[in-house]
Each structure stands twice: as structure tokens, then as C-alpha cells.
Motif scaffolding. Structure first.
Motif, PDB file in Angstrom:
ATOM      1  N   GLY A 197       0.680   8.132  -6.005  1.00 17.99           N
ATOM      2  CA  GLY A 197      -0.211   9.009  -5.253  1.00 17.99           C
ATOM      3  C   GLY A 197      -1.164   8.206  -4.399  1.00 17.99           C
ATOM      4  N   PRO A 198      -1.638   8.790  -3.279  1.00 19.25           N
ATOM      5  CA  PRO A 198      -2.437   8.008  -2.326  1.00 19.25           C
ATOM      6  C   PRO A 198      -3.756   7.483  -2.890  1.00 19.25           C
ATOM      7  CG  PRO A 198      -2.445  10.337  -1.766  1.00 19.25           C
ATOM      8  CD  PRO A 198      -1.408  10.160  -2.833  1.00 19.25           C
ATOM      9  N   TYR A 199      -4.472   8.303  -3.656  1.00 18.65           N
ATOM     10  CA  TYR A 199      -5.782   7.870  -4.155  1.00 18.65           C
ATOM     11  C   TYR A 199      -5.619   6.741  -5.161  1.00 18.65           C
ATOM     12  CZ  TYR A 199      -7.557  12.170  -2.060  1.00 18.65           C
ATOM     13  OH  TYR A 199      -7.882  13.172  -1.185  1.00 18.65           O
ATOM     14  N   THR A 200      -4.754   6.970  -6.159  1.00 18.64           N
ATOM     15  CA  THR A 200      -4.536   5.949  -7.170  1.00 18.64           C
ATOM     16  C   THR A 200      -3.899   4.717  -6.553  1.00 18.64           C
ATOM     17  OG1 THR A 200      -4.059   7.816  -8.597  1.00 18.64           O
ATOM     18  CG2 THR A 200      -3.694   5.643  -9.515  1.00 18.64           C
ATOM     19  N   GLY A 201      -3.020   4.918  -5.573  1.00 22.67           N
ATOM     20  CA  GLY A 201      -2.370   3.793  -4.896  1.00 22.67           C
ATOM     21  C   GLY A 201      -3.394   2.882  -4.247  1.00 22.67           C
TER      22      GLY A 201
ATOM     23  N   GLY B  87       0.814  -1.215   0.000  1.00 22.73           N
ATOM     24  CA  GLY B  87       0.000   0.000   0.000  1.00 22.73           C
ATOM     25  C   GLY B  87       0.844   1.261   0.000  1.00 22.73           C
ATOM     26  N   THR B  88       1.857   1.312   0.871  1.00 18.35           N
ATOM     27  CA  THR B  88       2.700   2.499   0.943  1.00 18.35           C
ATOM     28  C   THR B  88       3.494   2.670  -0.344  1.00 18.35           C
ATOM     29  OG1 THR B  88       2.907   2.030   3.291  1.00 18.35           O
ATOM     30  CG2 THR B  88       4.383   3.687   2.387  1.00 18.35           C
ATOM     31  N   LEU B  89       4.018   1.551  -0.851  1.00 17.01           N
ATOM     32  CA  LEU B  89       4.787   1.604  -2.098  1.00 17.01           C
ATOM     33  C   LEU B  89       3.935   2.191  -3.225  1.00 17.01           C
ATOM     34  CD1 LEU B  89       7.401   0.755  -3.599  1.00 17.01           C
ATOM     35  CD2 LEU B  89       6.276  -1.389  -4.115  1.00 17.01           C
ATOM     36  N   ALA B  90       2.708   1.689  -3.361  1.00 18.40           N
ATOM     37  CA  ALA B  90       1.826   2.171  -4.418  1.00 18.40           C
ATOM     38  C   ALA B  90       1.517   3.653  -4.219  1.00 18.40           C
ATOM     39  CB  ALA B  90       0.534   1.361  -4.440  1.00 18.40           C
ATOM     40  N   ALA B  91       1.251   4.064  -2.956  1.00 15.94           N
ATOM     41  CA  ALA B  91       0.896   5.457  -2.695  1.00 15.94           C
ATOM     42  C   ALA B  91       2.059   6.388  -3.020  1.00 15.94           C
ATOM     43  CB  ALA B  91       0.474   5.625  -1.234  1.00 15.94           C
ATOM     44  N   VAL B  92       3.280   5.979  -2.680  1.00 16.43           N
ATOM     45  CA  VAL B  92       4.446   6.821  -2.949  1.00 16.43           C
ATOM     46  C   VAL B  92       4.674   6.927  -4.451  1.00 16.43           C
ATOM     47  CG1 VAL B  92       6.961   6.936  -2.719  1.00 16.43           C
ATOM     48  CG2 VAL B  92       5.564   6.432  -0.732  1.00 16.43           C
TER      49      VAL B  92
ATOM     50  N   MET C 133      -6.444  -3.537   3.952  1.00 13.88           N
ATOM     51  CA  MET C 133      -5.186  -3.652   3.217  1.00 13.88           C
ATOM     52  C   MET C 133      -4.992  -2.591   2.147  1.00 13.88           C
ATOM     53  SD  MET C 133      -4.284  -7.638   3.020  1.00 13.88           S
ATOM     54  CE  MET C 133      -5.855  -8.352   2.649  1.00 13.88           C
ATOM     55  N   ALA C 134      -6.071  -1.980   1.640  1.00 12.51           N
ATOM     56  CA  ALA C 134      -5.884  -0.943   0.631  1.00 12.51           C
ATOM     57  C   ALA C 134      -6.042   0.439   1.252  1.00 12.51           C
ATOM     58  CB  ALA C 134      -6.875  -1.117  -0.520  1.00 12.51           C
ATOM     59  N   ILE C 135      -7.089   0.637   2.050  1.00 14.15           N
ATOM     60  CA  ILE C 135      -7.369   1.991   2.539  1.00 14.15           C
ATOM     61  C   ILE C 135      -6.506   2.329   3.753  1.00 14.15           C
ATOM     62  CG2 ILE C 135      -9.173   3.502   3.459  1.00 14.15           C
ATOM     63  CD1 ILE C 135     -11.123   2.005   1.606  1.00 14.15           C
ATOM     64  N   VAL C 136      -6.510   1.443   4.781  1.00 15.60           N
ATOM     65  CA  VAL C 136      -5.729   1.759   5.985  1.00 15.60           C
ATOM     66  C   VAL C 136      -4.245   1.895   5.650  1.00 15.60           C
ATOM     67  CG1 VAL C 136      -5.006   0.897   8.242  1.00 15.60           C
ATOM     68  CG2 VAL C 136      -7.394   0.771   7.581  1.00 15.60           C
ATOM     69  N   THR C 137      -3.692   0.970   4.835  1.00 17.19           N
ATOM     70  CA  THR C 137      -2.247   1.054   4.558  1.00 17.19           C
ATOM     71  C   THR C 137      -1.888   2.333   3.810  1.00 17.19           C
ATOM     72  OG1 THR C 137      -2.516  -0.243   2.555  1.00 17.19           O
ATOM     73  CG2 THR C 137      -1.805  -1.438   4.508  1.00 17.19           C
ATOM     74  N   THR C 138      -2.703   2.738   2.825  1.00 17.88           N
ATOM     75  CA  THR C 138      -2.325   3.939   2.081  1.00 17.88           C
ATOM     76  C   THR C 138      -2.535   5.197   2.921  1.00 17.88           C
ATOM     77  OG1 THR C 138      -4.458   3.783   0.986  1.00 17.88           O
ATOM     78  CG2 THR C 138      -2.567   3.130  -0.289  1.00 17.88           C
ATOM     79  N   VAL C 139      -3.634   5.242   3.694  1.00 16.11           N
ATOM     80  CA  VAL C 139      -3.880   6.433   4.514  1.00 16.11           C
ATOM     81  C   VAL C 139      -2.757   6.591   5.545  1.00 16.11           C
ATOM     82  CG1 VAL C 139      -5.378   7.423   6.292  1.00 16.11           C
ATOM     83  CG2 VAL C 139      -6.379   6.523   4.190  1.00 16.11           C
TER      84      VAL C 139
END
Lengths: 228, 254
Positions: free
Chosen positions: A79-83, A71-76, A113-119
Motif C-alpha cells: 500500500g502507498p502509505y506503508t510503502g 518505492g513503487t514495488l513497496a507501494a504495490v 526517494m520515499a514520497i515522490v516515488t510512491t506518490v
């Protein structure tokens, strides 16, 4: 862990589904600002990449194994929304097609796994970026800490769901200690891989890392003096 | 996922189930699993009905039992978890084969295994009878947001790219004598992950430009008329109908 069908009771699965739907709706609105025609395939690539990374299971303690959440990798990277949307897509494909994680537990899996990790992960990245020197390389330690904390945070969210709608009757304290304990270890692996991946992408193609966009200098055009 | 790209999960057969439109199959799986999950605690006979229903679908779809059993290995993590339950749960104890086990834990483990396994088998049957491209079309017709469909399309397209590059890099590492043995080697693997990302992006960029130059607009082109008729929906509804009727009966007779 991907929550299987029947692990969390039906009413709470519906609650998870509602939270996930609202979260994904917010992300869909937010992603319009992050994505343009060029970055849509980048989002697909990040999803494929997270998918490949999730197939790497590494042994944790006591015969259990964990895998990266990404999740963090994708957000970085995008971007957080697309991640969050990328991880959502990965989880949906895994549930429907690879039988990994229950179809009725999909809402819970997306929430944890998608929302909590990226937020959590991206929130920490933004926070640390403000404290660290203003250059692209600062994103790397920020991503390390973000990933490190996002995984136990995700486990904690799962325990929250379990506390409200668990069907297995295990003591809550035991589940809490086991889940968070294992995921602190998984978080270390996640942090190392996230930081090294982001590090090598920042070195070679900083333009592909969303989190470094705030450092971008506007293009400056200097004119040479025209000889008279 | 154009013609010639066959996913390894897909079994190329000509069957009734294969011919059903993907949106009907996805809806049927989701409804079936929902009915299974809402089965009340304490009644066991409904699971036999669910197993028979899925067995009928597998037979109609000509998916052989060994294939299903082999693919069920995905559920190992929660099977392990279910094995722990009878030992770790509180509550009254019973003796089974000389072991003192928790009665509620034993029941919970049984329910978890039954419901989880049925969900897994339903997904296996969907994947074995539906091509990834059709799955995308099905989700698109079920009104999944366009952006998600688009990300998923690219994901399926790029998985092959990522796995191909990953394999190439592994061969390169191993031919130089690399062998991941201890934690220190994680650094090499992670650095490969970074290089992998950049290599895939650069290949992916070319793939995307090639798609754009062939007229890709963001939506999947629909080649065959895959609209679903009432008859097809009625046939796909058989499985969830059986399951819902079973759950309702189980609640009524509780």
C-alpha cells in the motif's frame, strides 16, 4: 543518488526536512488503515527487501551506477502509505548506520526517494488499473509503468531541490540532463525488476499484493440443499 | 538482534563511547553534522577542528583508523562527482598542474568532500559503537513514531533472513551453471527476486508467530535500565558543542 551532507544548503535541507516530516505524518495516519497485526511484519519484510535490492548496484552509462529505489514495488506490495514508510525506514538506517546519504540531507532523501516515488508510482498504478481489465494480473503492467516513471520523477524532484539550494555551482541545465538521463535508464531496470517481482508474487500469493485488494471477491458461502 | 547476533558493523569493545546511551549518541551525531554543514564558505580551518574532534571520539571509542578508512569506501559516488566539478563548473579559471580548472568548482568540490566525508565518518563511528538493537531503543526514546520503530525492528530482523535466502538461491543458480553476463540474464535475477520475496515472507510469518507466542506486543522490551543521566548527556554533548562553537567562530571571523 543518496544526497550527501553539504550538497544542498542548510535552509533548503530544513525545507526538505519539513516536507518529509509532514509527508511521513500523513503516511503514519494512512498506514493505520492499511496495516493490521498480520501485515506489520510484512512491512518490515518489504523494508528489508528494498534494503537488499538497494545494495544491487548496476552500471548505467559513463561509469556511473544506479540502484533500485523500490518505492513503487513497496507501494504495490503493502500500500502507498506503508510503502512510503518502508522506504523512509530504509533511508534512515542507511543514513545513520551505513553512512549512505547525509544525516542532514535525510529530509531531502526521504522527500525525493520515499514520497515522490510512491506518490507518482502508485498514482500511475491506480490510474492504469482503472483502464486495464479487472483482474489481479493487470497490476503487473501497471507496476511496470509506475516504476518506469517514478525514478525520473524522483530525479526531477532532486533537480528541483538543487535548483533552489545547490551548493556546487554547476549549470542547472547540465545537472537536469545528466540526472534525468541517467535515471531514465535506471527507471528501465527498476521497471523490469518491479514488474517481474510483482508478477511472480501475484501468481503465487495474490493475497500478499496490496494493489490487487480491489479485485478481491467477498467470500461467498453456498449452502447445499438439505435432504429432507 | 538478541544476544549472539552481532552485526558486522559493530565493534565489540568496552569503551566510554560504547557505554553511552544510544539516544545521546544519535542526538550528538545529528547535531555535529548539522554544525558541520552550516560552516560558511571560504573558511577552511574549521574542518581541521572537526577532524580532530572526530579523531578524539574514535580514540575514546577504540575504533581503529584502518577500519574507518576501509568503511569510507561508501562515499565513492560523491567523490567521483566532486572530481567532475572543477572541470564542469562555470566561472573564472585557474591553472593547477597544467590543467585549466574552474576556481569556484575547485572550491565547491573541496567543501563537498570535506562536509560529506565528515558526515560519513560520524555515521561510521555511530555504527561501530552502537548495536542495531540499541539504535532502535535510542530512536524509540527520541520519540520516533512507534510504527516506524516497529517496521525498523522487523527490517533488522529480516535482513538476515533475506540475505540468507538470497545466498542460498545464488548457490542453487550457480550450481546449475548460471552466470549473469548480459542484460538478458536480468530476467532470471528478477524472477529470483519474486521467489525470494515469497520464501522470505513465509519464513518471516513463522518468525512473527514465534515472537507473538513469546509475548511480543509491538514494543521493544527494555532489559537493562538504559535511561540516560545528565552526566552522560553532558559527555555526549561535548562533540556537538565543539562543532557548534567552531561554526559560530567561523561565521564571526568571516
Amino acid at each position: 543518488m543518496h544526497v550527501p551532507d553539504g550538497f544542498i544548503d542548510a535552509p533548503l535541507s530544513v525545507v526538505g526536512g519539513v516536507i518529509a516530516t509532514v509527508g511521513v505524518g500523513v503516511c503514519l495516519r494512512g498506514a493505520r488503515r492499511e496495516l493490521d497485526e498480520k501485515t506489520a511484519p510484512l512491512a518490515g519484510l518489504v523494508a528489508a527487501f528494498v534494503f537488499a535490492l538497494q545494495m544491487l548496484n548496476f552500471p548505467v552509462a559513463l561509469g556511473t551506477s544506479g540502484h533500485l529505489l523500490g518505492g513503487t514495488l513497496a507501494a504495490v506490495l503493502v500500500g502507498p502509505y506503508t510503502g512510503a514508510l518502508c522506504v523512509t525506514v530504509v533511508l534512515t538506517v542507511q543514513a545513520l548506520f551505513f553512512a549512505d546519504g547525509g544525516t542532514t540531507a535525510l529530509g531531502i532523501n526521504i522527500t525525493t526517494m520515499a514520497i515522490v516515488t510512491t506518490v507518482v508510482g502508485y498514482g500511475i498504478v491506480v490510474l492504469l488499473r482503472a483502464l486495464l481489465p479487472a483482474r489481479p494480473a493487470s497490476v503487473v503492467p501497471a507496476a511496470f509503468v509506475g516504476a518506469l516513471i517514478s525514478v525520473p520523477a524522483s530525479a526531477l524532484a532532486f533537480v528541483g531541490f538543487y535548483a533552489l539550494g545547490g551548493t556546487t555551482g554547476l549549470s542547472l541545465g547540465g545537472v537536469l540532463v545528466a540526472m534525468v538521463g541517467v535515471h531514465v535508464l535506471v527507471g528501465i531496470g527498476e521497471a523490469v525488476i518491479t514488474a517481474l517481482t510483482v508478477g511472480s508474487v501475484v501468481t503465487v500469493r495474490p493475497d500478499l499484493v496490496y494493489a490487487t485488494r480491489s479485485y478481491e471477491q467477498p467470500l461467498e458461502i453456498r449452502h447445499t440443499e438439505q435432504a429432507a | 538482534m538478541s544476544a549472539g547476533h552481532h552485526h558486522h558493523l559493530y565493534l565489540d569493545r568496552a569503551s566510554l563511547i560504547h557505554r553511552l546511551p544510544p539516544q545521546c549518541k544519535i542526538a550528538a551525531v545529528v547535531l555535529f553534522v548539522t554544525a558541520v554543514v552550516t560552516t560558511p564558505r571560504g573558511s577552511w580551518w574549521p574542518y581541521a577542528v572537526y577532524v580532530l574532534a572526530l579523531g578524539a571520539v574514535a580514540a575514546a571509542g577504540r575504533v581503529p583508523a584502518p577500519t574507518i578508512l576501509r568503511r569510507m569506501i561508501i562515499e565513492t559516488p560523491f567523490v567521483l562527482f566532486a572530481v567532475i566539478l572543477p572541470f564542469a563548473s562555470p566561472g573564472p579559471k585557474t591553472d593547477v598542474l597544467g590543467l585549466t580548472l574552474s576556481a569556484t568548482g575547485l572550491e565547491s568540490a573541496g567543501i563537498l568532500l570535506a562536509k560529506g566525508t565528515l558526515g560519513v565518518v560520524a555515521s561510521i563511528l555511530l555504527a561501530a559503537t552502537t548495536q542495531p538493537r540499541d539504535l532502535l531503543l535510542g530512536l524509540q526514546r527520541l520519540h520516533m513514531p512507534q510504527l516506524l520503530v516497529q517496521i525498523m525492528t522487523f527490517m533488522f530482523r529480516y535482513i538476515e533472513v533475506v540475505l540468507g535466502e538470497m545466498n542460498r538461491m545464488r548457490v542453487a543458480r550457480e550450481s546449475r551453471g548460471f552466470d549473469a553476463r548480459h542484460v538478458g540474464h536480468l530476467k532470471v535475477v528478477a524472477q529470483s527476486a519474486g521467489a525470494l520475496f515469497i520464501r522470505c515472507y513465509e519464513r518471516g510469518e513463522r518468525v512473527h508467530l514465534a515472537m507473538l507466542s513469546r509475548g511480543y506486543t509491538g514494543r521493544l522490551p527494555v532489559f537493562a535500565d538504559a535511561r540516560s543521566s545528565t552526566g552522560q548527556w553532558a559527555m555526549a554533548a561535548l562533540l556537538p558543542l565543539v562543532a557548534v562553537a567552531t561554526t559560530v567562530a567561523a561565521w564571526a571571523t568571516l
